[in-house]
Design a protein around this motif. Sequence first.
Motif, PDB file in Angstrom:
ATOM      1  N   ILE A 244      17.106   6.095   0.249  1.00  0.00           N
ATOM      2  CA  ILE A 244      15.862   6.319  -0.773  1.00  0.00           C
ATOM      3  C   ILE A 244      14.865   7.289  -0.146  1.00  0.00           C
ATOM      4  CG2 ILE A 244      14.106   4.920  -2.199  1.00  0.00           C
ATOM      5  CD1 ILE A 244      15.286   2.188  -1.351  1.00  0.00           C
ATOM      6  N   ARG A 245      15.205   8.434  -1.046  1.00  0.00           N
ATOM      7  CA  ARG A 245      14.004   9.558  -0.708  1.00  0.00           C
ATOM      8  C   ARG A 245      12.751   9.124  -1.054  1.00  0.00           C
ATOM      9  NH1 ARG A 245      18.266  10.111   2.127  1.00  0.00           N
ATOM     10  NH2 ARG A 245      19.667  11.745   2.172  1.00  0.00           N
ATOM     11  N   VAL A 246      11.821   9.153  -0.184  1.00  0.00           N
ATOM     12  CA  VAL A 246      10.400   9.076  -0.908  1.00  0.00           C
ATOM     13  C   VAL A 246       9.551  10.056  -0.433  1.00  0.00           C
ATOM     14  CG1 VAL A 246      10.497   6.390  -1.606  1.00  0.00           C
ATOM     15  CG2 VAL A 246      10.095   7.303   0.820  1.00  0.00           C
ATOM     16  N   GLU A 250       3.370  13.527   5.788  1.00  0.00           N
ATOM     17  CA  GLU A 250       3.379  13.673   7.151  1.00  0.00           C
ATOM     18  C   GLU A 250       4.774  13.372   7.614  1.00  0.00           C
ATOM     19  OE1 GLU A 250       0.265  12.795   9.581  1.00  0.00           O
ATOM     20  OE2 GLU A 250      -1.258  13.594   8.225  1.00  0.00           O
ATOM     21  N   VAL A 251       5.746  12.924   6.507  1.00  0.00           N
ATOM     22  CA  VAL A 251       6.967  12.568   7.226  1.00  0.00           C
ATOM     23  C   VAL A 251       8.238  13.426   6.385  1.00  0.00           C
ATOM     24  CG1 VAL A 251       8.444  10.281   7.057  1.00  0.00           C
ATOM     25  CG2 VAL A 251       6.186  10.036   7.301  1.00  0.00           C
ATOM     26  N   PHE A 461       1.047  -1.702   2.718  1.00  0.00           N
ATOM     27  CA  PHE A 461       2.399  -1.747   2.031  1.00  0.00           C
ATOM     28  C   PHE A 461       2.554  -0.450   1.517  1.00  0.00           C
ATOM     29  CE2 PHE A 461       5.408  -3.320  -1.120  1.00  0.00           C
ATOM     30  CZ  PHE A 461       6.604  -3.639  -0.402  1.00  0.00           C
ATOM     31  N   GLY A 462       2.654   0.444   2.216  1.00  0.00           N
ATOM     32  CA  GLY A 462       2.909   2.035   1.753  1.00  0.00           C
ATOM     33  C   GLY A 462       4.225   2.348   1.064  1.00  0.00           C
ATOM     34  N   PRO A 463       4.549   3.588   0.855  1.00  0.00           N
ATOM     35  CA  PRO A 463       6.012   4.006   0.569  1.00  0.00           C
ATOM     36  C   PRO A 463       7.241   3.736   1.367  1.00  0.00           C
ATOM     37  CG  PRO A 463       4.374   5.928   0.272  1.00  0.00           C
ATOM     38  CD  PRO A 463       3.552   4.683   0.664  1.00  0.00           C
ATOM     39  N   LEU A 464       7.029   3.963   2.437  1.00  0.00           N
ATOM     40  CA  LEU A 464       7.828   3.707   3.690  1.00  0.00           C
ATOM     41  C   LEU A 464       8.189   2.214   4.006  1.00  0.00           C
ATOM     42  CD1 LEU A 464       6.774   6.263   6.425  1.00  0.00           C
ATOM     43  CD2 LEU A 464       8.411   6.469   4.189  1.00  0.00           C
ATOM     44  N   SER A 468      11.660  -0.043   3.276  1.00  0.00           N
ATOM     45  CA  SER A 468      12.401  -0.773   4.035  1.00  0.00           C
ATOM     46  C   SER A 468      12.411  -2.084   3.833  1.00  0.00           C
ATOM     47  CB  SER A 468      11.613  -0.537   5.578  1.00  0.00           C
ATOM     48  OG  SER A 468      11.242   0.871   5.833  1.00  0.00           O
ATOM     49  N   PHE A 469      11.123  -2.784   3.055  1.00  0.00           N
ATOM     50  CA  PHE A 469      11.265  -4.155   2.916  1.00  0.00           C
ATOM     51  C   PHE A 469      11.520  -4.335   1.425  1.00  0.00           C
ATOM     52  CE2 PHE A 469       8.591  -3.403   6.893  1.00  0.00           C
ATOM     53  CZ  PHE A 469       9.285  -4.386   7.790  1.00  0.00           C
TER      54      PHE A 469
END
Lengths: 1136, 197
Positions: A244-246, A250-251, A461-464, A468-469
């Motif tokens: 899942i590309r979000v 800074e990532v 509970f951010g995009p990353l 993941s969860f």
Amino acid sequence: SDGDSHRSKQPKLTAQDVQVARETAELFKSNIFKLEIDELVHVLKLKDSHCKLMEKVLHRLYDMIQEIPASDELSLEDANVYFKQSATKVSIPFPDPKPTSLNYKFKYETPEDISLVGSFGLKTGIQQPSGMSIDVALTMPHELLQPKDYMNYRALYKRAFYLAYVAEHLAALSEEKHLPIKLSYEYADGDVLCPVIKVQSSPSDSPTDKDVVFDHTGFSIKLYVGFPLGIFEAKKLLPDRNCIRVKAEEVDVKDLPPTPLYNSSILSSGSYTCFLKYLYTAKKTAESFRDACVLGKLWLKQRGFSSDINEGGFGHFEFVTLMAALLEGGGESGNRILLHGFSSYQMFKATIRYLSIQDLCSHGHLSFSSLLSEHRSVYKANGFDVPTIFDKNTKLNILWKMTPSSYNMLRLYANSTLELLNDVVRDRFPQTFITKANNKVLKYDIFIQIPLSEINQEDSFGPLEKISFITFETFVCSKIFKILSGALRNRVTQISVSVSSTSSLWPIAHRKPLLVRNQKEKYIDIGLSLDPAESEKKVTKGPLHSQKAEGEKFSSFWGSRAQVRRYKDGSIQYSCLWTASSESPTVTIVKYILDLHLTEGISSNMIVNSSNFNLLLPRSLTLSTANSHPLVMPSHFQQLRSSYDDLCKIVYHMTNLPLTVKSILPASSALRGMSLLLPVPFAIANPDFFNESIVQFETSTRWPDEIMALERTKTAFLLKINESINKHKGYSSFLSTDNEIPYLKDVVTSLEVLTPEGYGFKFRILTERDETLYLRSIENADTRQKQAVTDCYFYFMRKYIGCVKHHRAFSSLVTRYPFFGPTVRLFKQWLESQLLYPHFSEELIELIAVKCFIDPAPYSIPGSVGTGFLRILDFVSRWNWREDALILDLSGDSEDPDATTGSYIDKLSGKLTVQEYQGILENFKKLRKEDPSGTNIQFFVASKQDPSGKLWSCNNLGLPIASRLTALSKAAIGLFTKSVQFDSSLIMLVFTSALKDYDFVIKVKAPMNLRAKSGVLPIQKFKNLIRPLTQFPGDPSQYGDPLQSYFAELKARYSNVAILSCHRYTGLYDTKEGCSNVITGIFNPAVARGEKKFRANIGFNIKPTEDEHVECNRESILNQMVCLGGDLVVSFEKYH
Amino acid sequence: MAIKQLREYTVLPVLLPGTRNISKAWHYLFIKKHVTKDEAESKTRSLFIVNIPVGANFNNMKRLMSQVALGANIESFQACEYYDPDNVINYNMDINLSKLSNADFGEENLRDNRIPVGCGVVTFLDRDGMNLALSSIKKLVMSSKSDCKPPEWELFTDKETGSSRYLGVNNRLNAGSLSKDVYSSMKAFEKREHEVE
């Protein structure tokens, strides 16, 4: 040398013997097990008529699906419009994030495959009260998907459309095809990425003959939509890949975290038919496979495990796939763990053993292949720190729905089940398969709930985290698990964090489940299993002061609580200190650390059940000293013990006795740390004030050979001891009549001693002649007398021998199981509150309670007072004492059977052997043959110490009281297990006796306050007004509790007419006006009901009837009872 | 209540006093002449009473007799009350553990009176007194006059109940007298032992 050769021969013989014995026992056991398994499998079998009907339903459904027309290619907007315009209101169950614009089209075409998957297809289905489900997998045609669709939810969105399209058409077709159904959406095994359609029978109001209705079968059907196998390149969906590309600040795309849940969900949706073939083949090759599947399914179900993410993620599918893999290897060199010729028992046991001994998480994993041509599975010695059974064919980790926490739990269950299966002494079938062990309040030692709405973690509970969860709940659970694992370490053996209510079904008119009306109804459930040896420690130790980096980490984790301390051994360590209160330090830590790292102030919203129970234990007038543990072993017990030891020293050293004292053996619940009230100095109104012991002298041939003369000789000895003790400063003593043995009234004496420390002890003398004389009396008795004389013998055995053996066994058990002492005390408190206490001997209560500690299966040993108490209640409520004996092994050798010499027979030397166990069972069978309904002896409680099983329950208890215990425990456990949150009114309810159940109630009140005099802390008083007791009153009339004496007289005079009950510890029941108690009675129907023939010696109060018979004169009896109580009686109530 | 005679017994209802917590209640005494092996009906001066109330003793028996038959003086009253905290004792049979444990030199029967449980024997100074009492009781029972005041049975005096009765209950023995008792009974035992030898 000779000795050596002798020694070398010996073990060889033993080993052989052991082997034979072991095999015989195993065989015997497995035969019994086989019978039980056959019976079970038979009982659980699905009804043929239901299966036939469902086949018809499935055919009809199949035909309906075939008739669904293909759709046009639709854009997202078109699709939305399409469903909006349709007659049936259907929403597309898109997973989050809901798509807003897409550059690809949706389309429906007839599935390329429709298969029965799951247990119905495998014919391993079993009857379940919650209903049975048939899984049907529809495979989307290849043409609808692109190889790249595994990325960014594309396949999932297409599938959601596909599913909605199917739902819409099924709804439309159902009437026409005479299959009245109701459709809902549901997540497959709690996976929010994978919605399915649930089909339930929904008979119409005006049914026609052609309608196929199946609601009575309990069956429902789940329609899964799967992807064709191999459409996506499986390698790209390995657990360490990001799919899942979000966009995150800074990532870089390369550094996006892996998306294992997402990847596995897609892989899993592409492998339904593949696993169906794999499992079907395994079933075909091994005859017992099917039955073993049923056993596995049941075993998991009883422990609350299923394939659902919220229920451990290990269910029927995972168990069966594991078995199939083990049929093809599974050993470290690929050797087979299961053989095709195994019986279902062997197959089940070997699988449990595999789960128990192989680490599939941190140290290794199982690799297999679902490709039919490749029969190879191997245990590989490298782990991924996530539970892993990896299929090389589909690249799916079939344990992807498990967490390390649920895996740990599964292994604990496998361990304990393996122990059960290895038990060669007794049949463990019920604990393995029948007993339900998935109630949260019974399962964990500490159970905590936090309202999800109170947890402010949305910001983190951010995009990353989202990729993941997947869900906020999973994210929060994982975070809490991490925080608690770091904080609690070896205090716990298990941490389980899950979401309480997970909504399952929702209407097809909605995209996703409706929000629970009040979010507050959703909780995070934290279940902790404790290591009792660690959990109560008041210090958390960290790194040494010299370890700077670790120290900083420690400090930042623990915040202001971290400090550096110097210990007695000179070491200087980072540490946290916790205060001991009614709350376990472990709970204190949970509260503190979640406040610190989760949400500030969250602890005030936590609901902790266990602490409430600790508060129920009576509080004593004097405080426990600071260095003792106020809950597990308050210092009161040690102080009593030390006063006792001093007194024993005096007696041992007496020189004025004709024989020397050989032993003084205690038999007192307070001396073993298990009395309801804590022993408090000078608390003379405590009914347990005098702690009993048995004194024995050196062997002598001169004891009189006649029972009365023997007792008088003992009295002479006691008089000598009395004389001697009274000479010691601060001690005083006196002899009393001891009417414990029927027919020896006023003959037997005992010695009561008051010590300078303020405690009381009571000595009785046992000689080597006593038992002989009782046995001879039984022999000399004629047939009519025999029973009565045998009763005397039992009374003697209890008071002189049984109690000492009991004390010895239980003092060691109380040290081995830290929570046993306080748990028994709480159980006693409950019996006391329910007016049952006077009907049980302390020993019987303790024997019943110890069951849950020495034989805790299917649970583990209780690690908190509350859980211990609830498990005792649970056991008592389920104990069918008419048919089941309670057989206890008090030897308590807790070592692992295989760990020592590899043989359990060796280890059994100190334990109950098969022969002894069978002997006890024989005794029980004999007893029940004579007394099938348990009129004479209700509770058969046996151990090596008492194989007769009736020492503590004969001439005791009675059928009504035994039944009442069962009924009350059933009611209590029903309340507790239904309501997860225990507020004080609920607990009060369980700890209050229903007086209206009795025929009559005499309310009584003592003329003085007995609370302080019993050593119980007065209620609602200022601490500084509480004065400890400092001396014994000179006036003997101040001793004891007059209400107990009144009760004792009523019992002595009316025990044949009515069952009388009373609170034993009046001091616990004071009101504003002073102490109050009740005496309740139930008339014995055999005596109190109906007409009798007149006899002079009828033995109870009678009145004449019209036809020259007599009947019980209740009015006169009650009048006399109340009259005896005089000014102690407050009121009298007759209810029946 | 019409029953006045049950087999050879006369049924005498007596009224138990009430307290502030419970109302009065009828209690029934079943009375006949006391006859034993040693004492024939023609000689006896005792009445045998079945269903004695709790704590029946010389005093309240005397009080009863004074209500029903003034002039019938009683000499003694003996009773056997049910007293068995665990409901195990079988009052219908004699169990002498001493004799059972050693048939040769066990003590003789421990229960000196052989009165059945729940019964009492009231002995009058003379046969006339006994006859007077019994006939008065019969007369009282047979009279159907309702204005006849029923006899009352006083269970206890206030001093015999409640806190006076139950405060400081204990089984403490006096060491000195206990010592003497033990000595004498041990002597008796030794004597029996010698006799057998």
